[in-house]
Design an enzyme around this catalytic site. Structure first.
Site, short mmCIF file in Angstrom:
data_model
loop_
_atom_site.label_atom_id
_atom_site.label_comp_id
_atom_site.label_asym_id
_atom_site.label_seq_id
_atom_site.Cartn_x
_atom_site.Cartn_y
_atom_site.Cartn_z
N GLU A 39 0.81 -1.22 0.00
CA GLU A 39 0.00 0.00 0.00
C GLU A 39 0.85 1.27 0.00
O GLU A 39 0.52 2.25 -0.68
CB GLU A 39 -0.94 -0.01 1.22
CG GLU A 39 -2.01 1.04 1.11
CD GLU A 39 -3.11 0.83 2.15
OE1 GLU A 39 -4.27 1.07 1.81
OE2 GLU A 39 -2.79 0.43 3.28
N ASP A 62 -3.08 -7.70 -4.23
CA ASP A 62 -2.05 -8.72 -4.42
C ASP A 62 -2.68 -9.79 -5.31
O ASP A 62 -3.59 -10.50 -4.90
CB ASP A 62 -1.63 -9.32 -3.08
CG ASP A 62 -0.52 -10.37 -3.24
OD1 ASP A 62 -0.39 -10.95 -4.35
OD2 ASP A 62 0.20 -10.62 -2.27
N TYR A 165 10.37 -18.52 -16.62
CA TYR A 165 9.77 -17.29 -17.16
C TYR A 165 9.10 -17.56 -18.51
O TYR A 165 7.96 -17.18 -18.74
CB TYR A 165 10.84 -16.21 -17.29
CG TYR A 165 10.28 -14.86 -17.69
CD1 TYR A 165 9.42 -14.17 -16.85
CD2 TYR A 165 10.62 -14.29 -18.92
CE1 TYR A 165 8.91 -12.93 -17.22
CE2 TYR A 165 10.11 -13.06 -19.29
CZ TYR A 165 9.26 -12.38 -18.44
OH TYR A 165 8.74 -11.16 -18.80
N LYS A 169 5.03 -17.32 -19.50
CA LYS A 169 4.45 -16.42 -20.50
C LYS A 169 3.79 -17.20 -21.65
O LYS A 169 2.86 -16.69 -22.29
CB LYS A 169 5.51 -15.44 -21.02
CG LYS A 169 5.99 -14.45 -19.94
CD LYS A 169 4.87 -13.54 -19.43
CE LYS A 169 5.37 -12.46 -18.49
NZ LYS A 169 4.32 -11.56 -18.01
N1 LIG Z 1 11.23 -5.46 -18.35
C1 LIG Z 1 11.22 -6.10 -19.49
O1 LIG Z 1 12.18 -5.99 -20.29
C2 LIG Z 1 10.03 -6.94 -19.88
C3 LIG Z 1 10.04 -7.57 -21.15
C4 LIG Z 1 8.93 -8.33 -21.53
C5 LIG Z 1 7.86 -8.45 -20.66
N2 LIG Z 1 7.88 -7.85 -19.44
C6 LIG Z 1 6.70 -8.02 -18.58
O2 LIG Z 1 6.19 -6.74 -18.25
C7 LIG Z 1 5.51 -6.79 -16.99
C8 LIG Z 1 6.05 -5.69 -16.09
O3 LIG Z 1 7.45 -5.89 -15.97
P1 LIG Z 1 8.42 -4.75 -15.40
O4 LIG Z 1 9.63 -4.79 -16.25
O5 LIG Z 1 7.70 -3.49 -15.17
O6 LIG Z 1 8.82 -5.44 -14.00
P2 LIG Z 1 9.13 -4.82 -12.56
O7 LIG Z 1 9.75 -3.50 -12.71
O8 LIG Z 1 9.85 -5.90 -11.84
O9 LIG Z 1 7.65 -4.63 -11.94
C9 LIG Z 1 6.87 -5.75 -11.65
C10 LIG Z 1 5.59 -5.26 -11.02
O10 LIG Z 1 4.77 -6.42 -10.72
C11 LIG Z 1 4.36 -6.28 -9.38
N3 LIG Z 1 4.00 -7.55 -8.76
C12 LIG Z 1 4.73 -8.68 -8.65
N4 LIG Z 1 4.07 -9.60 -7.94
C13 LIG Z 1 2.87 -9.05 -7.62
C14 LIG Z 1 1.73 -9.50 -6.90
N5 LIG Z 1 1.68 -10.72 -6.34
N6 LIG Z 1 0.66 -8.66 -6.78
C15 LIG Z 1 0.68 -7.43 -7.33
N7 LIG Z 1 1.74 -6.94 -8.00
C16 LIG Z 1 2.82 -7.75 -8.14
C17 LIG Z 1 5.53 -5.62 -8.68
O11 LIG Z 1 5.14 -5.14 -7.41
P3 LIG Z 1 6.22 -4.96 -6.19
O12 LIG Z 1 6.83 -3.61 -6.39
O13 LIG Z 1 5.39 -5.08 -4.97
O14 LIG Z 1 7.24 -6.07 -6.33
C18 LIG Z 1 5.82 -4.53 -9.69
O15 LIG Z 1 4.92 -3.48 -9.58
C19 LIG Z 1 5.76 -8.19 -16.45
O16 LIG Z 1 4.64 -9.01 -16.73
C20 LIG Z 1 6.96 -8.67 -17.24
O17 LIG Z 1 7.03 -10.08 -17.32
C21 LIG Z 1 8.94 -7.10 -19.02
#
Ligand SMILES: NC(=O)c1ccc[n+]([C@@H]2O[C@H](COP(=O)([O-])OP(=O)(O)OC[C@H]3O[C@@H](n4cnc5c(N)ncnc54)[C@H](OP(=O)(O)O)[C@@H]3O)[C@@H](O)[C@H]2O)c1
Length: 248
Positions: A39, A62, A165, A169
């Protein structure tokens, strides 16, 4: 806000791609409900967007917790009575663990935890929120996937093996295809896309693109016109200058 205002829920919107998508949707007049599992983080995000003049809402969520999803859904029903857009963004990625370099060494517990957030939670949220969309016969669901989940290109791609991972996906893509079949003939459109490699906590500093760039395709899919794409897997718009489908 009017009764016509679109309501969007973005999971994991306190940082990274979820934050960028929330910001962009809010900038085009959609009422965004930020959500996070912590939160304090979520309220700080709300404050940040408020300071930019963006009138977003916030609620704890969550995605791996049944009770949290139920409470959120109840609040959403009472407060807004509908949801128009759902972005399934929250995700985890254990690929930096050495054992994730091979399917022969991957820890099943790591895979289980990854699937909890990246796959089962998408089913849980879909089960909770799609009934609200069905009442209005309107919905745009955006599932965040990755090119790494494109099974047909695995033999030639240059990505790490990353079994937990990738398979999670692949599950997201599967959910997208199954839901699209189930929602055929309705005005609820569900699609997946790959945002590309982005500079976020997950993507790291070496990534070529920003989360803002990765968010562009989410906005496109969240605002599809009636009769738009259904059950497709898109590349990022930026890469091809327009919507292009990836191979499954
Ligand atoms: N970054 C890349 O290059 C990339 C490439 C392809 C796809 N993606 C996908 O894009 C999406 C976002 O990635 P990102 O790069 O922004 O990752 P990130 O910076 O690690 O952020 C992940 C987010 O997911 C939240 N999260 C994880 N577990 C959760 C839960 N149980 N309940 C609610 N929220 C939760 C995290 O919250 P907390 O802060 O509480 O941990 C955070 O807000 C993901 O699905 C990832 O697989 C990313």
């Amino acid at each position: 806000m009017t009764t016509q205002t679109r309501i969007a829920v973005v999971t994991g919107s306190n940082r990274g791609l979820g934050y960028a998508i929330s910001r962009k949707l809010s900038q085009i007049g959609i009422r965004v409900i930020l959500t996070s599992r912590n939160e304090t983080d979520g309220l700080a995000t709300k404050q940040q967007l408020f300071s930019e003049g963006l009138d977003v809402d916030y609620h704890l969520l969550d995605v791996t917790d049944d009770a949290s999803v139920q409470q959120f859904t109840q609040w959403l029903r009472e407060t807004y009575g509908k949801v128009d857009i759902l972005v399934n963004n929250a995700g985890v990625n254990p690929t930096t663990k050495p054992e994730e370099s091979s399917l022969l060494t991957v820890q099943l517990e790591t895979m289980r935890v990854t699937f909890e957030t990246n796959v089962l939670a998408v089913v849980r949220i879909s089960q909770a929120l799609i009934p609200l969309m069905q009442v209005e016969n309107y919905g745009r669901i955006v599932n965040i996937s990755t090119e790494m989940a494109s099974l047909s290109t695995i033999p030639d791609d240059y990505y790490p093996l990353a079994p937990s991972y990738r398979l999670s996906k692949v599950g997201v893509n599967g959910i997208t295809a199954i839901l699209a079949k189930e929602l055929q003939g309705t005005n609820i459109l569900v699609n997946a896309y790959s945002p590309g490699w982005m500079k976020t906590d997950m993507g790291g500093d070496q990534a070529p693109f920003t989360a803002e760039e990765g968010a562009e395709t989410a906005v496109y899919l969240a605002t599809l016109p009636d009769g738009g794409a259904q059950g497709q897997f898109f590349a990022e718009i930026r890469k091809f200058g327009g919507p292009v489908q990836l191979q499954w």
